[in-house]
Structures are given as structure tokens and as C-alpha cells.
Design a protein around this motif. Sequence first.
Motif, PDB file in Angstrom:
ATOM      1  N   PRO A   1      -5.677  27.571 -84.212  1.00 37.67           N
ATOM      2  CA  PRO A   1      -6.580  28.341 -85.073  1.00 37.67           C
ATOM      3  C   PRO A   1      -7.905  27.591 -85.216  1.00 37.67           C
ATOM      4  O   PRO A   1      -7.929  26.364 -85.327  1.00 37.67           O
ATOM      5  CB  PRO A   1      -5.846  28.391 -86.412  1.00 37.67           C
ATOM      6  CG  PRO A   1      -4.403  28.192 -86.064  1.00 37.67           C
ATOM      7  CD  PRO A   1      -4.404  27.271 -84.877  1.00 37.67           C
ATOM      8  N   PHE A   2      -8.996  28.333 -85.177  1.00 35.61           N
ATOM      9  CA  PHE A   2     -10.325  27.730 -85.313  1.00 35.61           C
ATOM     10  C   PHE A   2     -11.163  28.549 -86.278  1.00 35.61           C
ATOM     11  O   PHE A   2     -10.915  29.734 -86.484  1.00 35.61           O
ATOM     12  CB  PHE A   2     -11.020  27.623 -83.955  1.00 35.61           C
ATOM     13  CG  PHE A   2     -11.269  28.940 -83.288  1.00 35.61           C
ATOM     14  CD1 PHE A   2     -12.432  29.660 -83.536  1.00 35.61           C
ATOM     15  CD2 PHE A   2     -10.337  29.468 -82.402  1.00 35.61           C
ATOM     16  CE1 PHE A   2     -12.651  30.890 -82.920  1.00 35.61           C
ATOM     17  CE2 PHE A   2     -10.553  30.682 -81.774  1.00 35.61           C
ATOM     18  CZ  PHE A   2     -11.717  31.397 -82.035  1.00 35.61           C
ATOM     19  N   GLU A   3     -12.138  27.888 -86.865  1.00 35.88           N
ATOM     20  CA  GLU A   3     -13.090  28.568 -87.746  1.00 35.88           C
ATOM     21  C   GLU A   3     -14.416  27.830 -87.675  1.00 35.88           C
ATOM     22  O   GLU A   3     -14.462  26.609 -87.814  1.00 35.88           O
ATOM     23  CB  GLU A   3     -12.596  28.608 -89.190  1.00 35.88           C
ATOM     24  CG  GLU A   3     -13.552  29.335 -90.108  1.00 35.88           C
ATOM     25  CD  GLU A   3     -12.995  29.562 -91.495  1.00 35.88           C
ATOM     26  OE1 GLU A   3     -13.547  30.414 -92.205  1.00 35.88           O
ATOM     27  OE2 GLU A   3     -12.015  28.886 -91.883  1.00 35.88           O
ATOM     28  N   LEU A   4     -15.456  28.578 -87.447  1.00 35.59           N
ATOM     29  CA  LEU A   4     -16.809  28.054 -87.422  1.00 35.59           C
ATOM     30  C   LEU A   4     -17.564  28.769 -88.531  1.00 35.59           C
ATOM     31  O   LEU A   4     -17.783  29.970 -88.464  1.00 35.59           O
ATOM     32  CB  LEU A   4     -17.465  28.322 -86.058  1.00 35.59           C
ATOM     33  CG  LEU A   4     -18.908  27.874 -85.888  1.00 35.59           C
ATOM     34  CD1 LEU A   4     -19.039  26.364 -86.055  1.00 35.59           C
ATOM     35  CD2 LEU A   4     -19.422  28.297 -84.522  1.00 35.59           C
ATOM     36  N   ARG A   5     -17.928  28.021 -89.567  1.00 32.53           N
ATOM     37  CA  ARG A   5     -18.624  28.608 -90.717  1.00 32.53           C
ATOM     38  C   ARG A   5     -20.126  28.363 -90.576  1.00 32.53           C
ATOM     39  O   ARG A   5     -20.595  27.252 -90.773  1.00 32.53           O
ATOM     40  CB  ARG A   5     -18.104  28.006 -92.009  1.00 32.53           C
ATOM     41  CG  ARG A   5     -16.672  28.362 -92.262  1.00 32.53           C
ATOM     42  CD  ARG A   5     -16.192  27.774 -93.550  1.00 32.53           C
ATOM     43  NE  ARG A   5     -14.800  28.112 -93.748  1.00 32.53           N
ATOM     44  CZ  ARG A   5     -14.222  28.112 -94.918  1.00 32.53           C
ATOM     45  NH1 ARG A   5     -14.900  27.776 -95.998  1.00 32.53           N
ATOM     46  NH2 ARG A   5     -12.960  28.440 -95.020  1.00 32.53           N
ATOM     47  N   LEU A   6     -20.817  29.417 -90.233  1.00 36.65           N
ATOM     48  CA  LEU A   6     -22.261  29.317 -90.017  1.00 36.65           C
ATOM     49  C   LEU A   6     -23.045  29.401 -91.327  1.00 36.65           C
ATOM     50  O   LEU A   6     -24.234  29.095 -91.346  1.00 36.65           O
ATOM     51  CB  LEU A   6     -22.720  30.421 -89.067  1.00 36.65           C
ATOM     52  CG  LEU A   6     -22.044  30.387 -87.697  1.00 36.65           C
ATOM     53  CD1 LEU A   6     -22.359  31.634 -86.916  1.00 36.65           C
ATOM     54  CD2 LEU A   6     -22.445  29.157 -86.938  1.00 36.65           C
ATOM     55  N   ASN A   7     -22.394  29.795 -92.406  1.00 36.80           N
ATOM     56  CA  ASN A   7     -23.059  29.940 -93.698  1.00 36.80           C
ATOM     57  C   ASN A   7     -22.848  28.729 -94.612  1.00 36.80           C
ATOM     58  O   ASN A   7     -23.177  28.774 -95.787  1.00 36.80           O
ATOM     59  CB  ASN A   7     -22.584  31.210 -94.396  1.00 36.80           C
ATOM     60  CG  ASN A   7     -21.099  31.191 -94.711  1.00 36.80           C
ATOM     61  OD1 ASN A   7     -20.320  30.480 -94.076  1.00 36.80           O
ATOM     62  ND2 ASN A   7     -20.689  31.990 -95.682  1.00 36.80           N
ATOM     63  N   GLN A   8     -22.304  27.644 -94.070  1.00 31.61           N
ATOM     64  CA  GLN A   8     -22.102  26.422 -94.849  1.00 31.61           C
ATOM     65  C   GLN A   8     -22.777  25.257 -94.135  1.00 31.61           C
ATOM     66  O   GLN A   8     -22.941  25.271 -92.916  1.00 31.61           O
ATOM     67  CB  GLN A   8     -20.613  26.139 -95.034  1.00 31.61           C
ATOM     68  CG  GLN A   8     -19.917  27.180 -95.892  1.00 31.61           C
ATOM     69  CD  GLN A   8     -18.459  26.838 -96.108  1.00 31.61           C
ATOM     70  OE1 GLN A   8     -17.932  25.870 -95.574  1.00 31.61           O
ATOM     71  NE2 GLN A   8     -17.780  27.661 -96.895  1.00 31.61           N
ATOM     72  N   ALA A   9     -23.133  24.247 -94.912  1.00 34.83           N
ATOM     73  CA  ALA A   9     -23.768  23.052 -94.340  1.00 34.83           C
ATOM     74  C   ALA A   9     -22.808  22.400 -93.355  1.00 34.83           C
ATOM     75  O   ALA A   9     -21.592  22.475 -93.530  1.00 34.83           O
ATOM     76  CB  ALA A   9     -24.137  22.083 -95.460  1.00 34.83           C
ATOM     77  N   PRO A  10     -23.291  21.824 -92.304  1.00 35.79           N
ATOM     78  CA  PRO A  10     -24.695  21.617 -91.965  1.00 35.79           C
ATOM     79  C   PRO A  10     -25.315  22.774 -91.178  1.00 35.79           C
ATOM     80  O   PRO A  10     -26.513  22.828 -91.008  1.00 35.79           O
ATOM     81  CB  PRO A  10     -24.669  20.356 -91.110  1.00 35.79           C
ATOM     82  CG  PRO A  10     -23.361  20.450 -90.382  1.00 35.79           C
ATOM     83  CD  PRO A  10     -22.406  21.091 -91.368  1.00 35.79           C
ATOM     84  N   LEU A  11     -24.494  23.729 -90.697  1.00 40.17           N
ATOM     85  CA  LEU A  11     -25.029  24.786 -89.836  1.00 40.17           C
ATOM     86  C   LEU A  11     -25.931  25.772 -90.577  1.00 40.17           C
ATOM     87  O   LEU A  11     -26.878  26.301 -89.998  1.00 40.17           O
ATOM     88  CB  LEU A  11     -23.896  25.535 -89.139  1.00 40.17           C
ATOM     89  CG  LEU A  11     -23.072  24.710 -88.158  1.00 40.17           C
ATOM     90  CD1 LEU A  11     -21.931  25.533 -87.585  1.00 40.17           C
ATOM     91  CD2 LEU A  11     -23.949  24.156 -87.059  1.00 40.17           C
ATOM     92  N   ALA A  12     -25.664  26.012 -91.856  1.00 42.14           N
ATOM     93  CA  ALA A  12     -26.458  26.981 -92.612  1.00 42.14           C
ATOM     94  C   ALA A  12     -27.917  26.572 -92.708  1.00 42.14           C
ATOM     95  O   ALA A  12     -28.805  27.425 -92.779  1.00 42.14           O
ATOM     96  CB  ALA A  12     -25.875  27.167 -94.010  1.00 42.14           C
ATOM     97  N   THR A  13     -28.185  25.288 -92.680  1.00 37.54           N
ATOM     98  CA  THR A  13     -29.561  24.808 -92.806  1.00 37.54           C
ATOM     99  C   THR A  13     -30.135  24.302 -91.482  1.00 37.54           C
ATOM    100  O   THR A  13     -31.274  23.834 -91.451  1.00 37.54           O
ATOM    101  CB  THR A  13     -29.620  23.665 -93.842  1.00 37.54           C
ATOM    102  OG1 THR A  13     -28.725  22.627 -93.445  1.00 37.54           O
ATOM    103  CG2 THR A  13     -29.228  24.168 -95.225  1.00 37.54           C
ATOM    104  N   ALA A  14     -29.356  24.426 -90.421  1.00 36.65           N
ATOM    105  CA  ALA A  14     -29.779  23.861 -89.131  1.00 36.65           C
ATOM    106  C   ALA A  14     -30.882  24.672 -88.463  1.00 36.65           C
ATOM    107  O   ALA A  14     -31.698  24.119 -87.738  1.00 36.65           O
ATOM    108  CB  ALA A  14     -28.588  23.745 -88.194  1.00 36.65           C
ATOM    109  N   GLY A  15     -30.914  25.967 -88.668  1.00 37.62           N
ATOM    110  CA  GLY A  15     -31.897  26.799 -87.989  1.00 37.62           C
ATOM    111  C   GLY A  15     -31.508  27.069 -86.555  1.00 37.62           C
ATOM    112  O   GLY A  15     -31.297  28.192 -86.166  1.00 37.62           O
TER     113      GLY A  15
END
Length: 172
Positions: A17-31
Motif C-alpha cells: 500500500p502506498f500514499e502520496l499526500r500532495l496537500n501536506q508538507a513538504p510537497l504542499a509548499t514545494a511548488g
Amino acid sequence: MQILSIRGKNIASLAQPFELRLNQAPLATAGLFAITGETGAGKSSLLDAMCLALYGNCPRLSGDGTRESVDEADGQELKSNDPRMALRRGAAEGYAEVAFIGTDGQAYEAAWSARRARGKIDGRLQSADRSLRRLSDGQVLDTQATSVNSRIVALTGLTYDEFRRTVLLAQG
């Protein structure tokens, strides 16, 4: 449209099982960020999972070329472009889910799943399941593949081909 997260299991090379959360740090602020890794690490599988959940299809299987038949372990014959072929070999079931903000500003979850009969790895591959759910109240809006696709196009503003061309970068 804004992708919030991508989840799944047993999609191509991604067994666990995998999960990539784009709405949480660090990705949410990465641009801008890059998905990198060794060959077979699951980079394309992650993008396939996103497309399967949203559109019930994936770039790996929907390209131009021959539409060969592939024999399954149970003797079932599938076309090489059948989206269920994204199910990891030796897996009895798999799923892909994407949470996103639609053009209407609301959050939704699109889901795709495939399974084998009786939950056995040698079971006959069943029809893929699709669903679209509104996250604010958990209401399932649709479970019919064509209706889910129509709603996804309306909520994202993109058809599958437009999504592939504008959201996914070509490899190589």
C-alpha cells in the motif's frame, strides 16, 4: 483541479500500500517536485494509479500499437490494453484512489479497483469497479464507469487525453 493525494496497492510494480499526500508538507509548499528513482521503483506506476483512479485507464496500456491478446493464468484472454492489466502479477486485488479538488471547489475521491474471483491469485479477473465520492459528506455520487468518467471530466475540466497531455510529462 488540484490533486490532494494518490493511494493504491498492487498497481504494476507497487505491491505494498502506498500514499502520496500532495496537500501536506513538504510537497504542499514545494511548488515543483520530481519523481525519481531506479528502474522498476514505481515512478510510472504512481502516475498509472492516478490515471486509473480518475479515468479508469492508464498511459502504459492505452498507447498506440498492437492490441495483442494476453492469456491469463485461468485461461481468460485479455487485450494488452485492458486497464485491469495494471493489476500486479500474482495479486488477487488492487486499487487506486485519488483525492482532488474539483473545478467547483469541493473535494472528491475517485477510485478504481480490480480483483480476482474468490480473492485467489488464480481466480478469474473480474470487471473493474469505479466510484466517485464527495469527501465533505462521504456521499458516493456514482459507481457506473461511464457516469464516473463523465463526472470526472466535468469536475476536472479535462478529458483523459487532455489530462495525459497537460498533467503528465512524457518520459525519455
